[in-house]
Design a protein around this motif. Structure first.
Motif, PDB file in Angstrom:
ATOM      1  N   ALA A   1       0.838  -1.202   0.000  1.00 46.64           N
ATOM      2  CA  ALA A   1       0.000   0.000   0.000  1.00 46.64           C
ATOM      3  C   ALA A   1       0.873   1.252   0.000  1.00 46.64           C
TER       4      ALA A   1
ATOM      5  N   ASP B   1     -13.552   3.041  -7.531  1.00 46.64           N
ATOM      6  CA  ASP B   1     -12.530   2.367  -8.328  1.00 46.64           C
ATOM      7  C   ASP B   1     -12.123   1.098  -7.567  1.00 46.64           C
TER       8      ASP B   1
ATOM      9  N   GLY C   1     -10.297  -1.342  -8.236  1.00 39.19           N
ATOM     10  CA  GLY C   1      -8.907  -1.790  -8.317  1.00 39.19           C
ATOM     11  C   GLY C   1      -8.019  -1.098  -7.300  1.00 39.19           C
ATOM     12  N   ARG C   2      -8.547  -0.027  -6.677  1.00 40.01           N
ATOM     13  CA  ARG C   2      -7.688   0.769  -5.789  1.00 40.01           C
ATOM     14  C   ARG C   2      -8.217   0.847  -4.366  1.00 40.01           C
ATOM     15  N   LEU C   3      -9.028  -0.101  -3.986  1.00 40.57           N
ATOM     16  CA  LEU C   3      -9.598  -0.052  -2.640  1.00 40.57           C
ATOM     17  C   LEU C   3      -8.507  -0.261  -1.601  1.00 40.57           C
ATOM     18  N   GLU C   4      -8.441   0.623  -0.631  1.00 39.76           N
ATOM     19  CA  GLU C   4      -7.480   0.433   0.455  1.00 39.76           C
ATOM     20  C   GLU C   4      -8.216   0.258   1.784  1.00 39.76           C
TER      21      GLU C   4
ATOM     22  N   ASP D   1      -6.315  -8.801  -2.007  1.00 38.71           N
ATOM     23  CA  ASP D   1      -7.128  -8.595  -3.191  1.00 38.71           C
ATOM     24  C   ASP D   1      -7.082  -9.905  -3.958  1.00 38.71           C
TER      25      ASP D   1
END
Lengths: 292, 172
Positions: free
Chosen positions: A69, A263, A265-268, A137
């Motif tokens: 991350a 988005d 693909g960019r989940l944190e 992921d």
């Protein structure tokens, strides 16, 4: 002659070893197929085992995901620096537009409040949030799921909605003590009841493993246009109504594609919505009657 | 006595290295990278490790290990339980049958072989998942995944070569 006699047991042992080796491959393949069948028949058992494994590996995955991350954030920072000026101008424009919307929202809120008072309307129960960090992921071409570092001991339960910073990301499908799996809305198996604004057509948001899920079961006479906003409908009772999902991206040959606000693909971090009070309130009402 | 104990521990650590690397790759395969569109081409991470170690040290990659790695992969990715166990076992069968041909060959040939193995793995994956889902899945994601997995092989190959040379003892 003697050498041949001596070699015979050795050769036999080797042949036996080779046979056992070949047999073991077949045996394990058979076991793999058996597991697939068990997974189809006893899903509860398989889910329990999965949740157990997720609990065990979640601290390791938590450790792995932090440097990843940090790296992703550093790359994003550099990217942002290069487009700072354009972004600033765009944000300023957006801010002006939003301020107008804010004034409108305040006016509508006051109006809503007054009308609710007139109608003696009982608002939906407030829902609470738990925030979790994405530690795995698991998305591949055929599965779209993520794992978060919050589980049943933090109040998570199956079917709770998972929200990113901008909109709906998915729903909880499996919970362990310390980790939970979230089925993203793009997954082939994801089905979310939604409404298409402004005419409030009901539909089901169905994933197909692509980046833009489809709207299914739209009424035949419905009018859907590119740019229409889509929110959760709350039907089925699992997800709260009104969660932002996305906008209509394309309407082609009767297939309506949705561009998600989030988005995936960019989940944190994800917020997990505890909507249990809804059921609780409904149950209490059925027991003690409607409050006057 | 103590010397023998340490020797045994040393040997176990060396022999266990491929298994540990496979475990690490399986875990690394699910680390969130926050890269857009990554999901649709995400490489099948443990495949490069399976291929390298089955070619070079098949004695250290027993069928049971391949099965266990496959099941762990299924558990972590939320795929149908047993699906990747079956895929990895079939990959094991393919690579093991060509092991003599591939062993000791120059790197480019090894890489070429991995393109075939990666294609085979992703096609098997597509077949198994289509069968389990009862519907034909789109083939393009499997194709892209196989190409991306194969394209990353030099990176993993170099790493494994270093570990192989400096840590895993060559067979006597």
């Amino acid at each position: 002659m003697t050498a041949r006699v001596l070699n015979r047991p050795v050769a036999r042992l080797a042949a036996l070893k080779a046979a056992a080796h070949r047999f073991s491959l077949g045996l394990f393949l058979f076991a793999a197929i058996g597991l697939m069948m068990v997974g189809k028949v006893d899903t509860v058992l398989v889910e329990q085992v999965r949740a157990g494994v997720a609990d065990v590996v979640s601290p390791v995955l938590d450790g792995f995901s932090r440097p990843a991350a940090t790296l992703a954030n550093a790359i994003e920072d550099v990217n942002e620096l290069t487009r700072l000026r354009q972004e600033n101008a765009a944000l300023r424009r957006e801010n002006e537009a939003l301020q107008q919307y804010q004034a409108l929202a305040h006016r509508l809120e006051a109006e809503n409040e007054t009308l609710r008072g007139l109608m003696n309307y009982e608002p939906d129960p407030a829902h609470s949030f738990v925030t979790g960090r994405v530690i795995a992921d698991n998305s591949g071409p055929f599965v779209r799921t993520i794992m978060v570092n919050r589980g049943s001991q933090h109040g998570l339960a199956e079917d709770q909605a998972a929200l990113g910073a901008r909109g709906l990301a998915g729903r909880v499908v499996q919970t362990g003590d310390r980790a939970a799996r979230i089925l993203l809305v793009t997954d082939l198996n994801s089905r979310i009841p939604v409404v298409v604004e402004p005419l409030r057509h009901r539909a089901i948001l169905g994933g197909d493993n692509g980046p833009q899920p489809r709207l299914l079961y739209l009424p035949p006479e419905s009018q859907v246009h590119v740019g229409d906003r889509i929110t959760t409908s709350g039907h089925g009772g699992a997800l709260p109504p009104g969660l932002p999902v996305g906008t209509v991206a394309a309407v082609e040959d009767g297939v309506v594609r949705v561009r998600l606000f989030e988005d995936l693909g960019r989940l944190e971090y994800v917020r997990l919505v505890d909507f249990e009070p809804y059921f609780e309130a409904a149950r209490l009402r059925s027991v003690v009657g409607h409050p006057r | 006595m103590t010397d023998r104990f340490w020797q045994k521990l040393d040997l176990a650590a060396r022999n266990g290295t491929p298994g540990l690397l496979l475990l690490a790759m399986t875990l690394l395969g699910v680390v969130p990278l926050q890269a857009p569109l990554y999901a649709s081409i995400a490489p099948l991470m443990p495949l490069a490790g399976l291929y390298y170690w089955i070619v070079h040290r098949p004695d250290l990659v027993p069928v049971s290990l391949v099965f266990a790695i496959g099941v762990l992969h299924d558990m972590l990715t939320g795929a149908i339980l047993g699906a990747y166990a079956a895929v990895f076992l079939l990959v094991y069968w393919l690579v093991r049958s060509q092991q003599r041909v591939l062993s000791g060959k120059p790197f480019l040939m090894l890489w070429g072989g991995f393109f075939v193995v990666s294609g085979f793995a992703c096609l098997t994956e597509w077949t198994v998942i289509s069968l389990a889902a009862g519907a034909l899945m789109p083939l393009e994601p499997a194709l892209f995944r196989s190409l991306f997995t194969a394209a990353l092989f030099p990176l993993w190959g170099w790493l494994f070569l270093q570990v192989h040379r400096h840590f895993v003892r060559m067979p006597a």
